[in-house]
Design a protein around this motif. Sequence first.
Motif, PDB file in Angstrom:
ATOM      1  N   SER A 137       1.285  -1.401   0.413  1.00 41.93           N
ATOM      2  CA  SER A 137      -0.160  -0.126  -0.028  1.00 41.93           C
ATOM      3  C   SER A 137       0.465   1.069  -0.426  1.00 41.93           C
ATOM      4  O   SER A 137       1.513   1.450   0.731  1.00 41.93           O
ATOM      5  N   ASN A 138       0.469   2.220  -0.541  1.00 39.24           N
ATOM      6  CA  ASN A 138       1.180   3.297  -0.999  1.00 39.24           C
ATOM      7  C   ASN A 138       0.305   4.479   0.512  1.00 39.24           C
ATOM      8  O   ASN A 138       1.323   5.399   0.456  1.00 39.24           O
ATOM      9  N   SER A 139      -0.519   3.792   0.654  1.00 39.19           N
ATOM     10  CA  SER A 139      -1.302   5.194   2.169  1.00 39.19           C
ATOM     11  C   SER A 139      -0.575   4.659   3.420  1.00 39.19           C
ATOM     12  O   SER A 139      -1.303   3.534   3.464  1.00 39.19           O
ATOM     13  N   ASN A 141     -15.049   4.083   6.566  1.00 37.92           N
ATOM     14  CA  ASN A 141     -15.146   5.310   7.412  1.00 37.92           C
ATOM     15  C   ASN A 141     -14.164   5.819   5.996  1.00 37.92           C
ATOM     16  O   ASN A 141     -14.162   6.587   5.758  1.00 37.92           O
ATOM     17  N   LEU A 142     -13.016   4.723   5.974  1.00 38.52           N
ATOM     18  CA  LEU A 142     -11.570   4.880   5.315  1.00 38.52           C
ATOM     19  C   LEU A 142     -11.784   5.388   4.033  1.00 38.52           C
ATOM     20  O   LEU A 142     -11.202   6.056   3.164  1.00 38.52           O
ATOM     21  N   MET A 143     -12.856   4.920   3.456  1.00 37.37           N
ATOM     22  CA  MET A 143     -13.441   4.750   1.457  1.00 37.37           C
ATOM     23  C   MET A 143     -13.809   6.114   1.611  1.00 37.37           C
ATOM     24  O   MET A 143     -13.189   6.707   0.929  1.00 37.37           O
ATOM     25  N   ILE A 144     -14.765   6.500   1.931  1.00 36.19           N
ATOM     26  CA  ILE A 144     -15.744   7.533   2.492  1.00 36.19           C
ATOM     27  C   ILE A 144     -14.767   8.911   2.494  1.00 36.19           C
ATOM     28  O   ILE A 144     -15.009   9.553   1.903  1.00 36.19           O
ATOM     29  N   ASN A 145     -13.292   8.892   3.601  1.00 39.38           N
ATOM     30  CA  ASN A 145     -12.817   9.961   4.035  1.00 39.38           C
ATOM     31  C   ASN A 145     -11.617  10.318   2.464  1.00 39.38           C
ATOM     32  O   ASN A 145     -11.182  11.330   2.319  1.00 39.38           O
ATOM     33  N   ASN A 146     -12.463   8.574   1.694  1.00 39.53           N
ATOM     34  CA  ASN A 146     -10.714   8.987   0.552  1.00 39.53           C
ATOM     35  C   ASN A 146     -11.078   9.545  -0.596  1.00 39.53           C
ATOM     36  O   ASN A 146     -10.784   9.774  -1.980  1.00 39.53           O
ATOM     37  N   GLY A 147     -12.910   9.271  -0.846  1.00 35.24           N
ATOM     38  CA  GLY A 147     -13.538   9.756  -2.079  1.00 35.24           C
ATOM     39  C   GLY A 147     -13.836   8.396  -2.789  1.00 35.24           C
ATOM     40  O   GLY A 147     -14.465   8.583  -3.933  1.00 35.24           O
ATOM     41  N   TRP A 148     -13.152   6.694  -1.994  1.00 33.27           N
ATOM     42  CA  TRP A 148     -13.654   5.617  -2.786  1.00 33.27           C
ATOM     43  C   TRP A 148     -14.547   4.755  -3.011  1.00 33.27           C
ATOM     44  O   TRP A 148     -15.056   3.958  -4.200  1.00 33.27           O
ATOM     45  N   THR A 198       6.090  -2.737  -3.364  1.00 32.81           N
ATOM     46  CA  THR A 198       5.698  -2.053  -5.291  1.00 32.81           C
ATOM     47  C   THR A 198       4.292  -2.628  -5.127  1.00 32.81           C
ATOM     48  O   THR A 198       3.944  -3.752  -5.632  1.00 32.81           O
ATOM     49  N   SER A 199       3.737  -1.661  -5.215  1.00 33.83           N
ATOM     50  CA  SER A 199       1.838  -1.858  -5.060  1.00 33.83           C
ATOM     51  C   SER A 199       1.481  -1.868  -6.539  1.00 33.83           C
ATOM     52  O   SER A 199       2.111  -1.430  -7.344  1.00 33.83           O
ATOM     53  N   PRO A 200       1.029  -2.943  -6.701  1.00 37.02           N
ATOM     54  CA  PRO A 200      -0.280  -4.208  -8.149  1.00 37.02           C
ATOM     55  C   PRO A 200      -1.108  -3.461  -7.800  1.00 37.02           C
ATOM     56  O   PRO A 200      -1.790  -3.508  -9.436  1.00 37.02           O
ATOM     57  N   LYS A 234      -2.164   0.547   7.612  1.00 37.97           N
ATOM     58  CA  LYS A 234      -1.959   0.692   8.969  1.00 37.97           C
ATOM     59  C   LYS A 234      -3.376  -0.281   9.507  1.00 37.97           C
ATOM     60  O   LYS A 234      -4.077  -1.237  10.517  1.00 37.97           O
ATOM     61  N   TYR A 235      -4.556  -0.226   8.564  1.00 39.08           N
ATOM     62  CA  TYR A 235      -5.957  -0.746   8.232  1.00 39.08           C
ATOM     63  C   TYR A 235      -5.589  -2.649   8.006  1.00 39.08           C
ATOM     64  O   TYR A 235      -6.261  -3.349   8.693  1.00 39.08           O
TER      65      TYR A 235
END
Length: 335
Positions: free
Chosen positions: A210-212, A312-319, A257-259, A217-218
């Motif tokens: 992950s790049n985030s 909540n994490l998805m919503i916060n990132n607009g995903w 490296t994330s694919p 952490k999640y």
Amino acid sequence: MDTEHNIKLTSAEISQLWTSYINSTMSKCFFLYFLEKVEDTQIRPIIQHALDLAESHIQKLTTLFEKENWPVPHGFKEEEDVDIKAPRLFSDTFMLHFIQSMGEIALNYYSVSQTLAVRSDINQYYAECLAELSQFNTMAKDLSLSKGIFIRAPYINPPEKVAFVQQQSYMTGWLGNRRPLTAMEITNLYTNIQRNALGKATMIGFSQASNSKEVRKYMVRGKDISSKHIEIFGSILSEADLPSPMTWDTQVTASTTSPFSDKLMLASTSYLTAIGMGYYGTSLATCTRRDLSAHYVRLSAEIAKYAEDGANLMINNGWMEEPPLASDRDKLARQ
């Protein structure tokens, strides 16, 4: 998929079609990457077949949405959510197990979708999906068996005769002598370990790539939860002198490296978590030993909280893509 009398789609049909599109585009991204990295010449055709099915479903669903004047969901895109040139993150064996598990989940999903489908063309579509996934599941299972990596559930001895429960102690779990596990309880414990083992290995790979920082952490938290659940379910089987299935931790490479996009990894984690909650509910409904029921209630609450934090994490990132909603009558009245 011609219809008669211009019959509108029901909310149940729309919900299943919308979810089918999201899941098919998600699966396609994984299959594209797997196909690029797989080296085993026996596993490659299985991945290609899975990719062909996903692309066929996406095409049919797109046509159906357009015909019904429903907006085609965004879902996941090859150009946005997967980098097939990224280094290998998972082994060939993991890829086979992953797509086999996804096929089993899809098979269950399509069976429910067909029961909810009323319009003849939608019913026919899901009937075709069921036939395709049934064939695919057999192919993947046969290959896993031939390679010696298919994980069978424990064997038990046949009873001497048919028996009926005579005492309330049959349900005892915390105090007193616990009765042996039933075949259904063994099955649920075993398959829940399998699903958590797959989830744990997937979380290990995602946490590395992950790049985030938040998503990493999640994923680590998800890995820890899976490990805990595997240990609890495994200890119950061990107490009954029954084996636990293998884990897949060693099938993850050291690549960082994330694919996959963080959006895809987080969404697929949320999807697997929701599926796990459903299986825990089924397990709770079919067990009659009090200690097992208490475990499923407690662990379900834990993953429900994990799922909420993921949303909540998805919503916060607009995903998080919003599913079709009913009309807001109060809002319309105010306008």
